[in-house]
Design a protein around this motif. Structure first.
Motif, PDB file in Angstrom:
ATOM      1  N   ASN A   1       0.713  -1.287  -0.177  1.00  0.00           N
ATOM      2  CA  ASN A   1      -0.090   0.151   0.124  1.00  0.00           C
ATOM      3  C   ASN A   1       0.803   1.098  -0.115  1.00  0.00           C
ATOM      4  OD1 ASN A   1      -3.365  -0.385   0.437  1.00  0.00           O
ATOM      5  ND2 ASN A   1      -2.135  -2.166   1.446  1.00  0.00           N
ATOM      6  N   LEU A   2       2.071   1.362   0.570  1.00  0.00           N
ATOM      7  CA  LEU A   2       2.905   2.164   0.310  1.00  0.00           C
ATOM      8  C   LEU A   2       3.479   2.692  -0.980  1.00  0.00           C
ATOM      9  CD1 LEU A   2       5.204   1.939   3.558  1.00  0.00           C
ATOM     10  CD2 LEU A   2       3.652   3.734   3.003  1.00  0.00           C
ATOM     11  N   ILE A   3       3.467   1.489  -1.948  1.00  0.00           N
ATOM     12  CA  ILE A   3       3.648   1.812  -3.386  1.00  0.00           C
ATOM     13  C   ILE A   3       2.714   2.449  -3.853  1.00  0.00           C
ATOM     14  CG2 ILE A   3       4.067   0.447  -5.493  1.00  0.00           C
ATOM     15  CD1 ILE A   3       5.642  -1.659  -3.896  1.00  0.00           C
ATOM     16  N   GLY A   4       1.441   1.920  -3.456  1.00  0.00           N
ATOM     17  CA  GLY A   4       0.135   2.802  -4.282  1.00  0.00           C
ATOM     18  C   GLY A   4       0.114   4.338  -3.641  1.00  0.00           C
ATOM     19  N   SER A   5       0.298   4.324  -2.317  1.00  0.00           N
ATOM     20  CA  SER A   5       0.691   5.707  -1.844  1.00  0.00           C
ATOM     21  C   SER A   5       1.580   6.661  -2.708  1.00  0.00           C
ATOM     22  CB  SER A   5       1.002   5.960  -0.435  1.00  0.00           C
ATOM     23  OG  SER A   5       0.086   5.072   0.449  1.00  0.00           O
ATOM     24  N   THR A   6       2.699   6.020  -2.939  1.00  0.00           N
ATOM     25  CA  THR A   6       3.708   6.768  -3.746  1.00  0.00           C
ATOM     26  C   THR A   6       3.276   7.153  -5.325  1.00  0.00           C
ATOM     27  OG1 THR A   6       5.447   5.567  -2.632  1.00  0.00           O
ATOM     28  CG2 THR A   6       6.147   6.806  -4.667  1.00  0.00           C
ATOM     29  N   LEU A   7       2.732   6.182  -5.834  1.00  0.00           N
ATOM     30  CA  LEU A   7       2.039   6.352  -7.064  1.00  0.00           C
ATOM     31  C   LEU A   7       0.928   7.448  -6.894  1.00  0.00           C
ATOM     32  CD1 LEU A   7       1.510   2.773  -8.549  1.00  0.00           C
ATOM     33  CD2 LEU A   7       3.359   4.486  -9.058  1.00  0.00           C
ATOM     34  N   PHE A   8       0.330   7.483  -5.884  1.00  0.00           N
ATOM     35  CA  PHE A   8      -0.899   8.604  -5.502  1.00  0.00           C
ATOM     36  C   PHE A   8      -0.203  10.009  -5.693  1.00  0.00           C
ATOM     37  CE2 PHE A   8      -5.177   8.919  -3.280  1.00  0.00           C
ATOM     38  CZ  PHE A   8      -5.582   9.975  -4.329  1.00  0.00           C
ATOM     39  N   LEU A   9       0.806  10.142  -4.794  1.00  0.00           N
ATOM     40  CA  LEU A   9       1.624  11.201  -4.560  1.00  0.00           C
ATOM     41  C   LEU A   9       2.121  11.668  -6.260  1.00  0.00           C
ATOM     42  CD1 LEU A   9       3.734  11.132  -1.481  1.00  0.00           C
ATOM     43  CD2 LEU A   9       1.726  12.731  -2.154  1.00  0.00           C
ATOM     44  N   PHE A  10       2.704  10.873  -6.929  1.00  0.00           N
ATOM     45  CA  PHE A  10       3.181  11.233  -8.465  1.00  0.00           C
ATOM     46  C   PHE A  10       1.989  11.561  -9.187  1.00  0.00           C
ATOM     47  CE2 PHE A  10       6.712   7.913  -8.126  1.00  0.00           C
ATOM     48  CZ  PHE A  10       7.598   9.035  -7.523  1.00  0.00           C
ATOM     49  N   ALA A  11       0.756  10.989  -8.967  1.00  0.00           N
ATOM     50  CA  ALA A  11      -0.323  11.490  -9.734  1.00  0.00           C
ATOM     51  C   ALA A  11      -0.906  12.955  -9.273  1.00  0.00           C
ATOM     52  CB  ALA A  11      -1.639  10.279  -9.752  1.00  0.00           C
ATOM     53  N   LEU A  12      -0.880  13.148  -8.107  1.00  0.00           N
ATOM     54  CA  LEU A  12      -1.336  14.483  -7.505  1.00  0.00           C
ATOM     55  C   LEU A  12      -0.717  15.620  -8.120  1.00  0.00           C
ATOM     56  CD1 LEU A  12      -2.297  13.561  -3.890  1.00  0.00           C
ATOM     57  CD2 LEU A  12      -3.735  13.695  -5.848  1.00  0.00           C
ATOM     58  N   GLY A  13       0.903  15.204  -8.214  1.00  0.00           N
ATOM     59  CA  GLY A  13       1.703  16.239  -8.672  1.00  0.00           C
ATOM     60  C   GLY A  13       1.769  16.360  -9.987  1.00  0.00           C
ATOM     61  N   ALA A  14       1.371  15.362 -10.866  1.00  0.00           N
ATOM     62  CA  ALA A  14       0.998  15.510 -12.387  1.00  0.00           C
ATOM     63  C   ALA A  14      -0.276  16.257 -12.613  1.00  0.00           C
ATOM     64  CB  ALA A  14       0.932  14.404 -12.983  1.00  0.00           C
ATOM     65  N   ILE A  15      -1.124  15.968 -11.780  1.00  0.00           N
ATOM     66  CA  ILE A  15      -2.348  16.840 -12.084  1.00  0.00           C
ATOM     67  C   ILE A  15      -2.274  18.177 -11.470  1.00  0.00           C
ATOM     68  CG2 ILE A  15      -4.748  16.963 -11.043  1.00  0.00           C
ATOM     69  CD1 ILE A  15      -4.635  13.958 -11.003  1.00  0.00           C
ATOM     70  N   TYR A  16      -1.594  18.475 -10.334  1.00  0.00           N
ATOM     71  CA  TYR A  16      -1.291  19.897 -10.081  1.00  0.00           C
ATOM     72  C   TYR A  16      -0.499  20.739 -11.097  1.00  0.00           C
ATOM     73  CZ  TYR A  16      -1.061  23.971  -6.792  1.00  0.00           C
ATOM     74  OH  TYR A  16      -1.131  25.112  -6.373  1.00  0.00           O
ATOM     75  N   ALA A  17       0.577  19.985 -11.605  1.00  0.00           N
ATOM     76  CA  ALA A  17       1.372  20.559 -12.777  1.00  0.00           C
ATOM     77  C   ALA A  17       0.636  21.048 -13.811  1.00  0.00           C
ATOM     78  CB  ALA A  17       2.421  19.861 -13.077  1.00  0.00           C
ATOM     79  N   GLU A  18      -0.435  20.302 -14.102  1.00  0.00           N
ATOM     80  CA  GLU A  18      -1.225  20.630 -15.462  1.00  0.00           C
ATOM     81  C   GLU A  18      -2.244  21.315 -15.176  1.00  0.00           C
ATOM     82  OE1 GLU A  18      -0.772  19.303 -18.806  1.00  0.00           O
ATOM     83  OE2 GLU A  18       1.220  18.586 -17.864  1.00  0.00           O
ATOM     84  N   THR A  19      -2.997  21.511 -13.962  1.00  0.00           N
ATOM     85  CA  THR A  19      -4.229  22.003 -13.796  1.00  0.00           C
ATOM     86  C   THR A  19      -4.249  23.263 -12.787  1.00  0.00           C
ATOM     87  OG1 THR A  19      -5.094  20.501 -12.232  1.00  0.00           O
ATOM     88  CG2 THR A  19      -5.569  20.187 -14.625  1.00  0.00           C
ATOM     89  N   GLY A  20      -3.238  23.084 -11.765  1.00  0.00           N
ATOM     90  CA  GLY A  20      -3.005  23.891 -10.749  1.00  0.00           C
ATOM     91  C   GLY A  20      -4.054  23.969  -9.514  1.00  0.00           C
ATOM     92  N   THR A  21      -4.875  22.697  -9.527  1.00  0.00           N
ATOM     93  CA  THR A  21      -5.964  22.602  -8.557  1.00  0.00           C
ATOM     94  C   THR A  21      -6.096  20.930  -8.306  1.00  0.00           C
ATOM     95  OG1 THR A  21      -8.136  22.843  -7.697  1.00  0.00           O
ATOM     96  CG2 THR A  21      -7.665  22.418 -10.028  1.00  0.00           C
ATOM     97  N   LEU A  22      -6.392  20.664  -7.149  1.00  0.00           N
ATOM     98  CA  LEU A  22      -6.748  19.293  -6.750  1.00  0.00           C
ATOM     99  C   LEU A  22      -8.214  19.014  -6.320  1.00  0.00           C
ATOM    100  CD1 LEU A  22      -3.548  18.299  -5.008  1.00  0.00           C
ATOM    101  CD2 LEU A  22      -4.034  17.485  -7.180  1.00  0.00           C
ATOM    102  N   ASN A  23      -8.828  20.183  -6.245  1.00  0.00           N
ATOM    103  CA  ASN A  23     -10.384  20.013  -5.809  1.00  0.00           C
ATOM    104  C   ASN A  23     -10.970  19.447  -6.965  1.00  0.00           C
ATOM    105  OD1 ASN A  23     -13.214  21.446  -6.158  1.00  0.00           O
ATOM    106  ND2 ASN A  23     -12.628  21.391  -3.972  1.00  0.00           N
ATOM    107  N   MET A  24     -11.955  18.565  -6.716  1.00  0.00           N
ATOM    108  CA  MET A  24     -12.402  17.608  -7.948  1.00  0.00           C
ATOM    109  C   MET A  24     -13.452  18.452  -8.781  1.00  0.00           C
ATOM    110  SD  MET A  24     -12.887  13.681  -6.327  1.00  0.00           S
ATOM    111  CE  MET A  24     -13.383  14.141  -4.677  1.00  0.00           C
TER     112      MET A  24
END
Length: 513
Positions: free
Chosen positions: A166-189
């Motif tokens: 599950n820590l592997i999943g958490s790491t992937l989650f952080l990568f995904a959040l970083g990519a989304i924020y870099a592209e959109t500037g927000t994490l609010n759904m």
């Protein structure tokens, strides 16, 4: 702004430290406050579900800071029904833990149980992807403590495997959040749903990568093959009440897929087209098939139930992957069924284990309360296998009906029907060995007399079976509610407007300002 919606998160967050600080050495007081907290959760969850039943979307802005800058909790039909399901399941699990004495076999069971509920409730109610990650981590920490409750080398090894995966999943989650924020500037759904649609078609590489990473993370949480390796050992070695509560945790992954991929990355969004119908469907069918094969091949009763969970999650994910309002409605109906059925079987396995030295599928002398336990197992097996008259059969009919007009109909029909047959054979084999063939095996001369199962534990299992019966009897109204829920999910404009247009201390700047 309603303050009721934060109570499912705050109640367990307050009860847990109180239990640790004021009742650490008094198991009776811990039980009283834990039960009282869960009963209060049920009352609040029922009120929120009633409020959302007419389509009302409830918003809570923490600190009165408006989205997308502030943290928000959002209650709609989907989130409130999942909160209610979790609260009701928690009560039955808690009654079993108290009746069987599991809560007194280690330290801090009730505090960890409350923290686990806090994480689950927060995951269902949050309107922000980063806070979904935060609540996932709360789940991970509390669930690890519950997994190793009462100790043992096998339980510790399974817990370490569970955490690492599950820590592997958490790491992937952080990568995904970083990519989304870099592209959109927000994490609010809700804000993401608007900004993703505004991305130019030639610049969607980053958002596609993020969407794939998110799907991988949620697939790990949902134990989708081939990302399921953490589940069999973890659930089989966990204390029975913990494994029963974990039945809702795989549904957190399914919930996240439904929420994110109907609002942020809907099926009509070209950049992520194909993720649902092609890749997700293929692995969901594989999960359904391999889970059923595991049920048939299992040599231990607890392992058999864990593979039944994988198979049922495959069934859920097959339906979700079709991504139509009809299929999502069927998936939501089946999610409730599979959660209750899996929890029931985990608790019944523990009733068997209390009278047997092992859980291998070999004939042994009759267990204590064999008539009652065998009847409970028979009912639980019918539910898990999806045989009539219980709600699993209705759920499968809804799933097949939802796939009837799709291109994947042949694959879905064939896999669901064959896997169902294999599950029936596997569960029947286990029941006949454990209960029927036991009559032909004489107990050893010096063997202690088998003990009857605790009454409160049987009441908890009976309560779960009663809920499954109610889910069957009221299948029409429940499916109707799920149909309106799916319609709300596929028309997210009111959700987005509620989140983004509600003023707070700091509101979203208007265009052109």
């Amino acid at each position: 702004m309603s303050h009721w919606i934060i109570l499912p998160v705050m109640l367990p967050a307050l009860v847990a430290p109180f239990i640790i600080l004021a009742a650490r050495y008094h198991i009776g007081i811990q039980r009283v406050f834990s039960i009282a907290g869960v009963l209060a959760l049920i009352a609040v969850a029922a009120g929120l579900a009633w409020q959302a039943s007419d389509g009302t979307i409830t918003l809570y802005q923490l600190g009165d800071w408006a989205a997308p800058f502030g943290i928000v909790l959002v209650g709609d039909r989907l989130s409130t029904i999942m909160v209610l399901l979790t609260a009701v399941l928690a009560l039955m699990v808690l009654l079993y833990a108290i009746g069987s004495g599991w809560d007194d076999r280690g330290r801090h069971f009730h505090a960890l149980f409350q923290f686990q509920l806090m994480g689950i409730m927060g995951a269902f109610l949050t309107g922000d992807l980063f806070n979904l990650f935060v609540f996932f981590e709360v789940l991970l920490i509390a669930s690890y403590g519950l997994m190793i409750h009462s100790g043992g080398n096998a339980r510790l090894r399974a817990g370490v495997q569970y955490v690492l995966f599950n820590l592997i999943g958490s790491t992937l989650f952080l990568f995904a959040l970083g990519a989304i924020y870099a592209e959109t500037g927000t994490l609010n759904m809700a804000d993401l749903a608007q900004r993703v649609q505004a991305i130019d078609a030639s610049e969607t590489v980053g958002i596609r990568v993020a969407a794939v990473l998110l799907l991988l993370v949620f697939a790990i949480k949902a134990a989708l093959v081939p990302l399921h390796f953490w589940l069999p050992s973890s659930y089989a070695e966990a204390p029975a009440p913990v494994a029963a509560l974990f039945a809702i945790m795989t549904k957190v992954g399914a919930y996240a897929i439904i929420r994110v991929y109907t609002m942020v990355f809907p099926p009509e969004f070209e950049a992520t087209a194909g993720l649902h119908g092609d890749w997700l469907l293929a692995f969901a069918l594989l999960s359904l098939a391999l889970g059923a094969a595991g049920v048939l091949a299992a040599q231990k009763l607890d392992r058999m139930v864990t593979f039944a969970v994988i198979s049922s999650m495959g069934m859920v994910m097959v339906t979700i992957s079709l991504f139509t309002p009809e299929s999502i409605a069927a998936a939501l109906y089946y999610i409730i069924h599979s959660t209750l059925a899996a929890a029931t079987l985990f608790l019944i396995v523990d009733l068997v284990k209390s009278s047997r030295p092992h859980l291998e599928l070999t004939p042994t002398p009759a267990i204590g309360g064999a008539v009652l336990v065998s009847a409970l197992f028979f009912a639980g097996a019918i539910a898990m296998a999806g045989l009539p008259p219980l709600s699993g059969f209705i759920g499968k009919l809804l799933i097949l009906q939802a796939s009837f007009s799709t291109d994947a109909m042949t694959w879905v029909f064939a896999t669901v029907l064959i896997a169902s047959l294999v599950n029936v054979v596997g569960l029947s084999r286990a029941g006949s060995i454990v209960f029927w063939k036991a009559k032909s095996v004489a107990p050893a001369a010096d063997a202690p007399a088998p003990q009857k199962p605790p009454a409160l534990s049987c009441v908890a299992v009976g309560g779960l079976l009663a809920l499954l019966t109610a889910h069957t009897v009221f299948a029409g109204p429940i499916h109707g509610y799920m149909t309106t829920t799916a319609a709300q999910l596929f028309a997210p404009a009111p959700y987005i407007a509620t989140v983004l247009d509600t003023p707070g201390k700091l509101s979203k700047p208007k265009e052109g300002n």
